[in-house]
Design a protein around this motif. Structure first.
Motif, PDB file in Angstrom:
ATOM      1  N   GLY A 117       0.833  -1.197   0.000  1.00 45.51           N
ATOM      2  CA  GLY A 117       0.000   0.000   0.000  1.00 45.51           C
ATOM      3  C   GLY A 117       0.866   1.246   0.000  1.00 45.51           C
ATOM      4  O   GLY A 117       2.091   1.178   0.114  1.00 45.51           O
ATOM      5  N   ARG A 118       0.211   2.394  -0.112  1.00 49.09           N
ATOM      6  CA  ARG A 118       0.960   3.653  -0.148  1.00 49.09           C
ATOM      7  C   ARG A 118       1.689   3.896   1.173  1.00 49.09           C
ATOM      8  O   ARG A 118       2.753   4.493   1.211  1.00 49.09           O
ATOM      9  CB  ARG A 118      -0.032   4.799  -0.422  1.00 49.09           C
ATOM     10  N   LYS A 119       1.074   3.451   2.274  1.00 46.25           N
ATOM     11  CA  LYS A 119       1.717   3.609   3.585  1.00 46.25           C
ATOM     12  C   LYS A 119       1.820   2.240   4.252  1.00 46.25           C
ATOM     13  O   LYS A 119       0.852   1.483   4.268  1.00 46.25           O
ATOM     14  CB  LYS A 119       0.893   4.523   4.480  1.00 46.25           C
ATOM     15  N   THR A 120       2.990   1.973   4.806  1.00 44.99           N
ATOM     16  CA  THR A 120       3.192   0.691   5.489  1.00 44.99           C
ATOM     17  C   THR A 120       3.287   0.916   6.990  1.00 44.99           C
ATOM     18  O   THR A 120       4.102   1.707   7.456  1.00 44.99           O
ATOM     19  CB  THR A 120       4.489   0.016   5.003  1.00 44.99           C
ATOM     20  N   LEU A 121       2.426   0.236   7.734  1.00 41.37           N
ATOM     21  CA  LEU A 121       2.501   0.268   9.193  1.00 41.37           C
ATOM     22  C   LEU A 121       3.421  -0.860   9.625  1.00 41.37           C
ATOM     23  O   LEU A 121       3.199  -2.027   9.272  1.00 41.37           O
ATOM     24  CB  LEU A 121       1.120   0.043   9.819  1.00 41.37           C
ATOM     25  N   GLU A 170       8.413   6.040   6.939  1.00 42.26           N
ATOM     26  CA  GLU A 170       9.686   6.268   7.647  1.00 42.26           C
ATOM     27  C   GLU A 170       9.499   7.030   8.955  1.00 42.26           C
ATOM     28  O   GLU A 170      10.479   7.363   9.613  1.00 42.26           O
ATOM     29  CB  GLU A 170      10.647   7.052   6.743  1.00 42.26           C
ATOM     30  N   LYS A 171       8.273   7.328   9.345  1.00 44.38           N
ATOM     31  CA  LYS A 171       8.076   8.103  10.583  1.00 44.38           C
ATOM     32  C   LYS A 171       7.841   7.168  11.776  1.00 44.38           C
ATOM     33  O   LYS A 171       6.943   6.337  11.753  1.00 44.38           O
ATOM     34  CB  LYS A 171       6.895   9.064  10.446  1.00 44.38           C
ATOM     35  N   MET A 172       8.652   7.367  12.806  1.00 44.89           N
ATOM     36  CA  MET A 172       8.536   6.549  14.019  1.00 44.89           C
ATOM     37  C   MET A 172       7.538   7.185  14.983  1.00 44.89           C
ATOM     38  O   MET A 172       7.625   8.371  15.295  1.00 44.89           O
ATOM     39  CB  MET A 172       9.905   6.459  14.695  1.00 44.89           C
ATOM     40  N   HIS A 173       6.592   6.405  15.469  1.00 44.38           N
ATOM     41  CA  HIS A 173       5.654   6.846  16.501  1.00 44.38           C
ATOM     42  C   HIS A 173       5.981   6.056  17.759  1.00 44.38           C
ATOM     43  O   HIS A 173       6.086   4.830  17.707  1.00 44.38           O
ATOM     44  CB  HIS A 173       4.210   6.592  16.060  1.00 44.38           C
ATOM     45  N   LYS A 174       6.144   6.779  18.878  1.00 45.13           N
ATOM     46  CA  LYS A 174       6.618   6.131  20.107  1.00 45.13           C
ATOM     47  C   LYS A 174       5.525   6.090  21.173  1.00 45.13           C
ATOM     48  O   LYS A 174       4.620   6.917  21.166  1.00 45.13           O
ATOM     49  CB  LYS A 174       7.839   6.900  20.637  1.00 45.13           C
ATOM     50  N   PRO A 234      -3.426   1.894  21.744  1.00 43.88           N
ATOM     51  CA  PRO A 234      -4.459   1.649  20.729  1.00 43.88           C
ATOM     52  C   PRO A 234      -5.294   2.882  20.444  1.00 43.88           C
ATOM     53  O   PRO A 234      -5.653   3.138  19.293  1.00 43.88           O
ATOM     54  CB  PRO A 234      -5.299   0.525  21.346  1.00 43.88           C
ATOM     55  N   GLU A 235      -5.552   3.678  21.468  1.00 41.29           N
ATOM     56  CA  GLU A 235      -6.398   4.872  21.263  1.00 41.29           C
ATOM     57  C   GLU A 235      -5.680   5.971  20.474  1.00 41.29           C
ATOM     58  O   GLU A 235      -6.293   6.964  20.084  1.00 41.29           O
ATOM     59  CB  GLU A 235      -6.946   5.421  22.597  1.00 41.29           C
ATOM     60  N   ASP A 236      -4.364   5.814  20.253  1.00 39.45           N
ATOM     61  CA  ASP A 236      -3.612   6.807  19.459  1.00 39.45           C
ATOM     62  C   ASP A 236      -3.709   6.516  17.960  1.00 39.45           C
ATOM     63  O   ASP A 236      -3.259   7.314  17.139  1.00 39.45           O
ATOM     64  CB  ASP A 236      -2.117   6.779  19.833  1.00 39.45           C
ATOM     65  N   LEU A 237      -4.245   5.382  17.615  1.00 39.36           N
ATOM     66  CA  LEU A 237      -4.159   4.913  16.235  1.00 39.36           C
ATOM     67  C   LEU A 237      -4.786   5.877  15.222  1.00 39.36           C
ATOM     68  O   LEU A 237      -4.172   6.185  14.190  1.00 39.36           O
ATOM     69  CB  LEU A 237      -4.798   3.515  16.123  1.00 39.36           C
ATOM     70  N   GLU A 238      -5.970   6.380  15.522  1.00 40.53           N
ATOM     71  CA  GLU A 238      -6.636   7.279  14.562  1.00 40.53           C
ATOM     72  C   GLU A 238      -5.790   8.519  14.314  1.00 40.53           C
ATOM     73  O   GLU A 238      -5.632   8.968  13.184  1.00 40.53           O
ATOM     74  CB  GLU A 238      -8.025   7.689  15.072  1.00 40.53           C
ATOM     75  N   ARG A 239      -5.264   9.088  15.392  1.00 38.56           N
ATOM     76  CA  ARG A 239      -4.424  10.291  15.257  1.00 38.56           C
ATOM     77  C   ARG A 239      -3.180   9.972  14.419  1.00 38.56           C
ATOM     78  O   ARG A 239      -2.793  10.740  13.538  1.00 38.56           O
ATOM     79  CB  ARG A 239      -4.011  10.795  16.650  1.00 38.56           C
ATOM     80  N   ILE A 240      -2.601   8.828  14.661  1.00 39.18           N
ATOM     81  CA  ILE A 240      -1.387   8.447  13.931  1.00 39.18           C
ATOM     82  C   ILE A 240      -1.683   8.224  12.444  1.00 39.18           C
ATOM     83  O   ILE A 240      -0.942   8.674  11.573  1.00 39.18           O
ATOM     84  CB  ILE A 240      -0.763   7.193  14.570  1.00 39.18           C
ATOM     85  N   ALA A 267      -3.832   9.655  10.745  1.00 42.01           N
ATOM     86  CA  ALA A 267      -4.149  10.946  10.114  1.00 42.01           C
ATOM     87  C   ALA A 267      -2.926  11.851  10.005  1.00 42.01           C
ATOM     88  O   ALA A 267      -2.997  12.929   9.407  1.00 42.01           O
ATOM     89  CB  ALA A 267      -5.239  11.657  10.922  1.00 42.01           C
ATOM     90  N   ASP A 268      -1.791  11.444  10.547  1.00 43.73           N
ATOM     91  CA  ASP A 268      -0.593  12.288  10.561  1.00 43.73           C
ATOM     92  C   ASP A 268      -0.058  12.485   9.132  1.00 43.73           C
ATOM     93  O   ASP A 268       0.319  11.522   8.466  1.00 43.73           O
ATOM     94  CB  ASP A 268       0.477  11.608  11.429  1.00 43.73           C
ATOM     95  N   ALA A 269      -0.037  13.735   8.698  1.00 37.85           N
ATOM     96  CA  ALA A 269       0.385  14.033   7.323  1.00 37.85           C
ATOM     97  C   ALA A 269       1.849  13.662   7.092  1.00 37.85           C
ATOM     98  O   ALA A 269       2.260  13.390   5.957  1.00 37.85           O
ATOM     99  CB  ALA A 269       0.173  15.508   7.016  1.00 37.85           C
TER     100      ALA A 269
END
Ligand code: FES
Length: 187
Positions: free
Chosen positions: A91-95, A153-157, A161-167, A169-171
């Motif tokens: 996909g365009r973005k890989t988790l 390539e962006k690391m989220h630390k 689970p409740e952060d997922l929607e915000r993450i 949506a991160d441009a």
């Protein structure tokens, strides 16, 4: 469960996927002088191919084998050994979720469940709209901020689970500063 053998020597030409451009081949050849054999350049070659195509197609594997002067099966051995390499389009973005011990102890399992539920896909799968793919890998080298989740390539630390929607949506998730192949010590 029984193993199923797949004969990839009989894949029709039109199903081999995209090949490598001359520019990509040239980028790969530039690594040869840094290694004792062409075969030893297989990892940078695969990173370059995947950066260019988004995955490593069967045609790319055949072309890499010719470039590296090894059998195609050896290229496929490496591709299928590492979770990082994809044999089908991403996909365009890989988790990319860390599955090592610190992240596992601090909730990576719950995060994995939330990702699978939100996106409706399992590991190495892609959403039907081609937007997201999901995979896990060993330690992402930020254990003191577990659990860790990379989107492209962006690391989220310290992700819950409740952060997922915000993450999602991160441009900044779209940003790709350094393709993986550029992390090798290029000539
Ligand atoms: S254990 Fe997850 S980043 Fe190291």
């Amino acid at each position: 469960m029984s193993w199923q053998a797949v004969d990839r020597t009989r894949v029709p030409e039109e199903q081999l996927g995209p090949g490598l451009s001359e520019a990509v081949k040239e980028k790969i050849r530039a690594f040869f002088s840094r290694y004792p054999t062409k075969q030893a350049a297989v990892l940078p070659a695969l990173h370059i191919a995947q950066d260019a195509l988004g995955y490593v197609s069967l045609r790319a594997m055949k072309e890499l084998a010719e470039l590296l002067e090894i059998p195609p099966s050896k290229v496929m051995d490496v591709v299928t050994f590492y979770t990082h390499f994809w044999t089908h389009p991403k996909g365009r973005k890989t988790l990319l979720l860390c599955r090592s011990i610190s992240c596992e102890l601090l909730g990576a399992g719950k995060l994995k469940d939330a990702i699978r539920q939100r996106l409706g896909i399992g590991e190495h799968e892609t959403t039907p709209d081609g937007e997201y793919s999901f995979m896990t890998e060993e330690c992402l080298a930020a254990c003191d901020h577990a659990p860790c989740l990379m989107v492209n390539e962006k690391m989220h630390k310290c992700v819950r689970p409740e952060d997922l929607e915000r993450i999602l949506a991160d441009a900044d998730n779209d940003r790709l500063d350094i393709p993986r192949s550029d992390l090798f010590d290029a000539p």
